[in-house]
Design an enzyme around this catalytic site. Structure first.
Site, PDB file in Angstrom:
ATOM      1  N   ASP A   1       1.007  -1.342  -6.332  1.00  0.00           N
ATOM      2  CA  ASP A   1       1.614  -0.277  -5.432  1.00  0.00           C
ATOM      3  C   ASP A   1       2.089   0.779  -6.560  1.00  0.00           C
ATOM      4  O   ASP A   1       2.919   0.270  -7.163  1.00  0.00           O
ATOM      5  CB  ASP A   1       2.389  -1.028  -4.860  1.00  0.00           C
ATOM      6  CG  ASP A   1       3.253  -0.213  -3.651  1.00  0.00           C
ATOM      7  OD1 ASP A   1       2.815   0.908  -3.513  1.00  0.00           O
ATOM      8  OD2 ASP A   1       4.091  -0.751  -3.071  1.00  0.00           O
TER       9      ASP A   1
ATOM     10  N   GLU B   1       3.082  -1.787   4.919  1.00  0.00           N
ATOM     11  CA  GLU B   1       3.831  -2.193   3.845  1.00  0.00           C
ATOM     12  C   GLU B   1       5.103  -1.558   4.118  1.00  0.00           C
ATOM     13  O   GLU B   1       6.313  -1.945   3.868  1.00  0.00           O
ATOM     14  CB  GLU B   1       3.335  -1.726   2.577  1.00  0.00           C
ATOM     15  CG  GLU B   1       3.804  -2.506   1.137  1.00  0.00           C
ATOM     16  CD  GLU B   1       4.900  -1.532   0.586  1.00  0.00           C
ATOM     17  OE1 GLU B   1       5.549  -1.723  -0.103  1.00  0.00           O
ATOM     18  OE2 GLU B   1       4.892  -0.305   1.071  1.00  0.00           O
TER      19      GLU B   1
ATOM     20  N   ASP C   1       1.877   6.794  -3.771  1.00  0.00           N
ATOM     21  CA  ASP C   1       2.422   5.423  -3.110  1.00  0.00           C
ATOM     22  C   ASP C   1       1.657   5.180  -1.583  1.00  0.00           C
ATOM     23  O   ASP C   1       2.022   5.986  -0.615  1.00  0.00           O
ATOM     24  CB  ASP C   1       3.799   5.437  -2.780  1.00  0.00           C
ATOM     25  CG  ASP C   1       4.353   4.405  -2.095  1.00  0.00           C
ATOM     26  OD1 ASP C   1       3.617   3.439  -2.040  1.00  0.00           O
ATOM     27  OD2 ASP C   1       5.632   4.397  -1.605  1.00  0.00           O
TER      28      ASP C   1
ATOM     29  N   HIS D   1      -1.324  -1.422  -0.467  1.00  0.00           N
ATOM     30  CA  HIS D   1      -1.278  -1.200   0.664  1.00  0.00           C
ATOM     31  C   HIS D   1      -1.808   0.128   1.061  1.00  0.00           C
ATOM     32  O   HIS D   1      -1.679   1.227   0.260  1.00  0.00           O
ATOM     33  CB  HIS D   1       0.265  -1.172   1.305  1.00  0.00           C
ATOM     34  CG  HIS D   1       1.041  -0.197   0.845  1.00  0.00           C
ATOM     35  ND1 HIS D   1       1.179   1.124   1.420  1.00  0.00           N
ATOM     36  CD2 HIS D   1       1.960  -0.038  -0.568  1.00  0.00           C
ATOM     37  CE1 HIS D   1       2.118   1.734   0.275  1.00  0.00           C
ATOM     38  NE2 HIS D   1       2.673   1.143  -0.604  1.00  0.00           N
TER      39      HIS D   1
HETATM   40 ZN    ZN Z   1       4.181   1.550  -1.971  1.00  0.00          ZN
END
Ligand code: ZN
Length: 491
Positions: A332, A303, A271, A259
């Site tokens: 991820d 996401e 992240d 994402h």
């Molecule tokens: Zn993530």
């Protein structure tokens, strides 16, 4: 942001342009795991992380959340980088319409309460008596027969908030107040589920746990509470970036994704800047080689609001298009500071939740890579659909992936395997403003990137290790992954 960073961006772009010219396909060698892995360099990854961080810090709220300049800049950057290889890739920007909260106001018996408009819920002004919904509001039975004219007060947890708002709406509620099940406010909170055709969503505001519990206590004491909720929302268009090799069998595709967005709290460099960049760098390096099977790379939007970009993408695919995806691999959080090398448990051996046929084989290939090629320790994590592979699982598409770890705590045993600190989160800056380039563990990042490269090269060459293709593959049980503990914590 210093001026030197701008120069870094310009220099990186200039280098990429030169590369592109030199890399157009001509008598290329078939990709191999070791050659693709060797093409990956920590410096190239890190420079791209600095670029994403600059996008975040140049954005008013210093993040790359959907709808922000930081996220749009990220999308443009990913698109432009891969579009430099027009002979190698077909590149698409898939528009994804999203309703996002702008502002909200709430009073309870004329007393103002801090509130945030919830993503995917419409804007509106509603007023009426407040009704507390018992339990978690995930079941039909939690709701009174009629909520006509009232506002429902519902606790967060266990199921997507969209399920709760849908049920409240179907009973005639005018609006919903969501209250948190953890610390902090609900800024940037999402219903995590697109509205279905039958039950329209209603205005929804999010408040803190303390505020919610205080309201529940008053209702239980017999006080009537009239609430007045105003929410403003807007529809934005965000984008999935999708690139597919022009070479290779277009009917049997290895699909790689991660994402592109961050949460509201910070720049989201682990992240999921780390996953976005790892697959971008692999996509760039792949252009030096030829492939037998087509490779598709996707950078999903939204996401963090409930896998919305990937969900939208899968929902738009015909069954014939779904059948072309032999395997989807999700990446991820590839550079968690207190990392473990975690492989999704696709065969269900550790957590008893298996994926569609091919998922077990993907896990086996990762395991083989870590054991025999990288000679690195690894663990398994629950195949819980908590990231963008969830919608693929639900569509019966084989899936897999690896991760460095999020908010879970590292065990003593894992410290012996990977170093680091026990009893500490894999990523202490998970969903915090400290998720910056300084939060990245570069050793973890390069090893994870090599593991991804191994998978890309292996399946770009051959499907021999996957089970034969089944058309219109059988769906797994009703969203098995949604029953898992990790998923329930996340919603
Ligand atoms: Zn993530």
């Amino acid at each position: 942001m210093g001026v030197w960073k701008l120069i870094t961006v310009a220099a990186a772009l200039a280098v990429a342009v030169v590369d592109a010219a030199a890399l157009e396909p001509r008598g290329q060698k078939l990709v191999k795991s070791d050659s693709l892995r060797k093409a990956l360099k920590v410096d190239a990854l890190y420079k791209k992380a600095e670029i994403l961080q600059d996008f975040a810090y140049s954005s008013p709220d210093k993040n790359r959340v959907i709808g922000s300049q930081g996220h749009q800049d990220t999308i443009d950057y990913l698109h432009d980088q891969i579009a430099k290889f027009p002979k190698y890739y077909t590149v698409e920007l898939q528009p994804v319409p999203l309703v996002v909260g702008v502002s909200a106001n709430l009073t309870a018996n004329n007393k103002t309460i801090e509130v945030y408009a919830v993503t995917l819920a419409p804007g509106g002004h509603v007023t009426g008596p407040l009704v507390a919904i018992p339990n978690l509001g995930c079941e039909d039975a939690d709701f009174p027969p009629s909520l006509k004219g009232s506002i429902a007060l519902i606790f967060r947890g266990t199921c997507s908030f969209g399920v709760k708002v849908g049920l409240a709406s179907s009973r005639g509620a005018l609006g919903v107040i969501a209250y948190n099940n953890g610390d902090g406010n609900l800024k940037g909170y999402s219903l995590s589920l697109f509205q279905n055709d039958t039950t329209p969503y209603i205005p929804t505001g999010g408040i803190s746990r303390g505020q919610g519990e205080a309201l529940v206590a008053q209702l239980e004491a017999g006080t009537e509470i009239i609430v007045d909720l105003t929410t403003e929302s807007k529809t934005i268009t965000s984008y999935n970036v999708i690139a597919q090799t022009k070479g290779g069998d277009q009917n049997n595709v290895i699909h790689i994704g991660g994402h592109s967005d961050s949460v509201t709290a910070g720049p989201g460099i682990n992240d999921n800047g780390s996953g976005s960049i790892a697959i971008l760098e692999i996509a760039i390096q792949l252009t030096k080689f030829s492939v037998n099977n087509a490779v598709r790379f996707s950078w999903w939007t939204a996401e963090e609001e409930g896998l919305l970009g990937a969900t939208y993408y899968v929902a738009q695919l015909s069954q014939a298009e779904k059948d072309k995806i032999r395997l989807f691999l999700d990446f991820d959080m590839m550079a968690s500071p207190n990392y473990a090398f975690q492989i999704y448990d696709g065969d269900g051996s550790a957590f008893n939740s298996t994926g569609p046929p091919g998922s077990a084989e993907a896990e086996k290939e990762f395991t083989h890579y870590f054991n025999k090629i990288a000679k690195l320790n690894h663990t398994e994590i629950e195949f819980d659909g908590r990231s963008d592979y969830g919608p693929f699982l639900e569509a019966g598409i084989a899936a897999g992936g690896i991760a460095g770890g999020a908010e879970g705590l590292k065990t003593e045993e894992e410290v012996l395997m990977f170093g680091g600190a026990s009893g500490v989160q894999y990523d202490v800056n998970y969903h915090e403003d400290g998720d910056t380039v300084n939060n990245l563990n570069l050793e973890c990042w390069i090893e994870m990137s090599r593991a991804i490269a191994h998978m890309v090269a292996t399946y770009a060459r051959s499907w021999e290790s996957l089970p034969p293709k089944t058309k219109g593959s059988v769906k797994r049980g009703v969203s098995d992954h949604k029953k898992t503990k990790a998923y329930q914590r996340w919603v």
